[in-house]
Design a protein around this motif. Structure first.
Motif, PDB file in Angstrom:
ATOM      1  N   LYS A 114      11.007  -9.765  37.064  1.00  0.00           N
ATOM      2  CA  LYS A 114      11.929 -10.181  36.015  1.00  0.00           C
ATOM      3  C   LYS A 114      11.186 -11.136  35.101  1.00  0.00           C
ATOM      4  N   MET A 115      11.084 -10.781  33.825  1.00  0.00           N
ATOM      5  CA  MET A 115      10.412 -11.618  32.848  1.00  0.00           C
ATOM      6  C   MET A 115      10.927 -11.260  31.473  1.00  0.00           C
ATOM      7  N   ASP A 116      10.724 -12.166  30.521  1.00  0.00           N
ATOM      8  CA  ASP A 116      11.130 -11.889  29.140  1.00  0.00           C
ATOM      9  C   ASP A 116      10.188 -10.851  28.541  1.00  0.00           C
ATOM     10  N   GLY A 117      10.752  -9.812  27.983  1.00  0.00           N
ATOM     11  CA  GLY A 117       9.939  -8.772  27.371  1.00  0.00           C
ATOM     12  C   GLY A 117       9.435  -7.776  28.389  1.00  0.00           C
ATOM     13  N   ARG A 118       9.629  -6.527  28.106  1.00  0.00           N
ATOM     14  CA  ARG A 118       9.212  -5.474  29.026  1.00  0.00           C
ATOM     15  C   ARG A 118       7.711  -5.226  28.903  1.00  0.00           C
ATOM     16  N   PRO A 119       6.957  -5.408  29.984  1.00  0.00           N
ATOM     17  CA  PRO A 119       5.512  -5.160  29.902  1.00  0.00           C
ATOM     18  C   PRO A 119       5.218  -3.670  29.808  1.00  0.00           C
ATOM     19  N   GLU A 120       4.063  -3.345  29.237  1.00  0.00           N
ATOM     20  CA  GLU A 120       3.658  -1.951  29.184  1.00  0.00           C
ATOM     21  C   GLU A 120       3.383  -1.441  30.593  1.00  0.00           C
ATOM     22  N   ALA A 121       3.717  -0.172  30.819  1.00  0.00           N
ATOM     23  CA  ALA A 121       3.579   0.411  32.159  1.00  0.00           C
ATOM     24  C   ALA A 121       2.156   0.294  32.690  1.00  0.00           C
ATOM     25  N   HIS A 123       0.241  -2.069  32.560  1.00  0.00           N
ATOM     26  CA  HIS A 123      -0.030  -3.393  33.108  1.00  0.00           C
ATOM     27  C   HIS A 123       0.652  -3.617  34.454  1.00  0.00           C
ATOM     28  N   LEU A 124       1.409  -2.632  34.922  1.00  0.00           N
ATOM     29  CA  LEU A 124       2.134  -2.763  36.180  1.00  0.00           C
ATOM     30  C   LEU A 124       1.527  -1.867  37.252  1.00  0.00           C
ATOM     31  N   ALA A 125       1.486  -2.367  38.476  1.00  0.00           N
ATOM     32  CA  ALA A 125       1.059  -1.542  39.605  1.00  0.00           C
ATOM     33  C   ALA A 125       2.079  -0.435  39.823  1.00  0.00           C
ATOM     34  N   PRO A 126       1.691   0.672  40.482  1.00  0.00           N
ATOM     35  CA  PRO A 126       2.602   1.812  40.641  1.00  0.00           C
ATOM     36  C   PRO A 126       3.936   1.459  41.291  1.00  0.00           C
ATOM     37  N   GLU A 127       3.918   0.468  42.183  1.00  0.00           N
ATOM     38  CA  GLU A 127       5.144   0.119  42.908  1.00  0.00           C
ATOM     39  C   GLU A 127       5.996  -0.923  42.177  1.00  0.00           C
ATOM     40  N   MET A 128       5.547  -1.420  41.015  1.00  0.00           N
ATOM     41  CA  MET A 128       6.264  -2.468  40.303  1.00  0.00           C
ATOM     42  C   MET A 128       7.282  -1.893  39.328  1.00  0.00           C
ATOM     43  N   ARG A 129       8.424  -2.555  39.246  1.00  0.00           N
ATOM     44  CA  ARG A 129       9.485  -2.165  38.325  1.00  0.00           C
ATOM     45  C   ARG A 129       9.962  -3.389  37.565  1.00  0.00           C
ATOM     46  N   TRP A 130       9.937  -3.314  36.222  1.00  0.00           N
ATOM     47  CA  TRP A 130      10.446  -4.415  35.413  1.00  0.00           C
ATOM     48  C   TRP A 130      11.964  -4.370  35.374  1.00  0.00           C
ATOM     49  N   CYS A 131      12.583  -5.565  35.344  1.00  0.00           N
ATOM     50  CA  CYS A 131      14.032  -5.622  35.154  1.00  0.00           C
ATOM     51  C   CYS A 131      14.371  -6.855  34.318  1.00  0.00           C
ATOM     52  N   ALA A 132      15.394  -6.726  33.501  1.00  0.00           N
ATOM     53  CA  ALA A 132      15.836  -7.847  32.673  1.00  0.00           C
ATOM     54  C   ALA A 132      16.653  -8.837  33.487  1.00  0.00           C
ATOM     55  N   GLN A 133      17.324  -8.344  34.530  1.00  0.00           N
ATOM     56  CA  GLN A 133      18.131  -9.165  35.429  1.00  0.00           C
ATOM     57  C   GLN A 133      17.909  -8.684  36.863  1.00  0.00           C
ATOM     58  N   LEU A 134      17.938  -9.624  37.795  1.00  0.00           N
ATOM     59  CA  LEU A 134      17.799  -9.287  39.208  1.00  0.00           C
ATOM     60  C   LEU A 134      19.169  -9.014  39.806  1.00  0.00           C
ATOM     61  N   HIS A 135      19.273  -7.958  40.596  1.00  0.00           N
ATOM     62  CA  HIS A 135      20.530  -7.594  41.240  1.00  0.00           C
ATOM     63  C   HIS A 135      20.307  -7.443  42.735  1.00  0.00           C
ATOM     64  N   LEU A 136      21.231  -7.964  43.519  1.00  0.00           N
ATOM     65  CA  LEU A 136      21.102  -7.955  44.976  1.00  0.00           C
ATOM     66  C   LEU A 136      21.540  -6.620  45.546  1.00  0.00           C
ATOM     67  N   ASP A 137      20.709  -6.060  46.416  1.00  0.00           N
ATOM     68  CA  ASP A 137      21.051  -4.867  47.184  1.00  0.00           C
ATOM     69  C   ASP A 137      21.073  -5.288  48.649  1.00  0.00           C
ATOM     70  N   SER A 138      22.257  -5.340  49.239  1.00  0.00           N
ATOM     71  CA  SER A 138      22.390  -5.851  50.605  1.00  0.00           C
ATOM     72  C   SER A 138      21.680  -4.975  51.631  1.00  0.00           C
ATOM     73  N   GLU A 139      21.328  -3.745  51.248  1.00  0.00           N
ATOM     74  CA  GLU A 139      20.621  -2.860  52.169  1.00  0.00           C
ATOM     75  C   GLU A 139      19.106  -2.933  52.009  1.00  0.00           C
ATOM     76  N   ASP A 140      18.637  -3.688  51.017  1.00  0.00           N
ATOM     77  CA  ASP A 140      17.199  -3.830  50.783  1.00  0.00           C
ATOM     78  C   ASP A 140      16.938  -5.255  50.303  1.00  0.00           C
ATOM     79  N   LEU A 141      17.031  -6.201  51.233  1.00  0.00           N
ATOM     80  CA  LEU A 141      16.881  -7.612  50.896  1.00  0.00           C
ATOM     81  C   LEU A 141      15.415  -7.955  50.621  1.00  0.00           C
ATOM     82  N   PRO A 142      15.170  -8.997  49.842  1.00  0.00           N
ATOM     83  CA  PRO A 142      13.786  -9.368  49.530  1.00  0.00           C
ATOM     84  C   PRO A 142      13.033  -9.912  50.746  1.00  0.00           C
TER      85      PRO A 142
END
Length: 269
Positions: A114-121, A123-142
């Motif tokens: 989560k960061m301001d401005g979407r980075p170019e793909a 610049h991201l590792a294959p497993e990374m996903r940009w998001c404007a807001q973080l959302h909790l998934d109770s089945e996949d906790l950090p």
């Protein structure tokens, strides 16, 4: 030499930026060829650690997510897997969503940033996903959250640290740029606990390990290892906890200690 393995932190230790200096590369490969197992122990995610290990010709288990995960690329995959409490994660995400920050959150097979401005793909590792807001998934906790941003960090320390101190570790770590970031895990997810599990998995004792690091989140690993090496630029607390203080990471600190061990069999003067 009575040591069977090295457990080596990445940022501020083995790495300079995102690169392994050639002096460190040669030393690590020499250790591996001498029969020393090399365990990468990092606040970063497992996929990154495994790729870096493969680039060095190393295929040993990795300690990832600041000790929340032990992953063996040779099988069976996850050996150790600890997640943040859901109520803490919900409160953390709320603060991160309200503040300007860079929040890197490692989940199951994905890393959300989560960061301001979407980075170019690219610049991201294959497993990374940009998001404007973080959302909790109770089945996949950090497993771990790494937070940069002074106001966001101040709020986390003020609003969450004491309230969740019995269940959550909030520790300083060193990021790729050399800046201090918060590495946040559950209390049962430390590099020390993960190293204990890794040693049991590999069939060796923690006393047979030399741990390398540079920051607060490496201290648990220092405590259980047979010997420990602090980088020359580390803070005074980390240096005081180490068996040996090497050169700075920018001056081949890992290589300096490894060659000393390979040539002398000890870190002692």
């Amino acid at each position: 030499m009575n040591y069977a393995a090295f457990a080596i932190d990445l940022d501020g230790t083995l790495l300079v930026g995102d690169e392994v200096p050639e002096v460190n590369r040669k030393a690590v490969q020499a250790a591996s060829q001498a029969g020393i197992r090399v365990v990468i122990a990092t606040a970063r995610w497992a996929q990154f650690a495994v790729r870096l290990g493969e680039s060095l010709g190393i295929h040993d288990p990795v300690i990832a997510c600041s000790g929340a995960q032990v992953f063996d690329p040779a099988g069976p995959g996850d050996v150790y897997d600890k997640r943040l409490p859901p109520d803490f994660a919900e409160a953390l995400f709320a603060i991160c969503n309200e503040e300007r920050c860079i929040a890197t959150v490692t989940l199951g097979d994905q890393v959300k940033i989560k960061m301001d401005g979407r980075p170019e793909a690219r610049h991201l590792a294959p497993e990374m996903r940009w998001c404007a807001q973080l959302h909790l998934d109770s089945e996949d906790l950090p497993r771990v959250a790494a937070i940069q941003g002074s106001r966001c960090v101040e709020r986390i320390r003020r609003e969450l640290e004491e309230a969740f101190s019995d269940r959550v570790n909030i520790l300083d770590s060193i990021g790729p740029t050399g800046k201090v970031i918060l590495a946040i895990t559950s209390t049962d997810a430390t590099k020390g606990a993960a190293l204990t599990e890794t040693c049991a998995h590999m069939g060796i004792a923690p006393s047979q390990v030399v741990a390398f690091g540079d920051a607060e989140n490496d201290l648990d690993m220092f405590q259980i290892a047979g010997a420990s090496v602090a980088m020359g630029q580390a803070d005074d607390t980390t240096k005081a906890a180490a068996t040996f203080v090497s050169k700075a990471n920018t001056d081949g600190g890992v290589a300096h200690a490894i060659w000393r061990l390979l040539e002398r069999g000890t870190l002692a003067a």
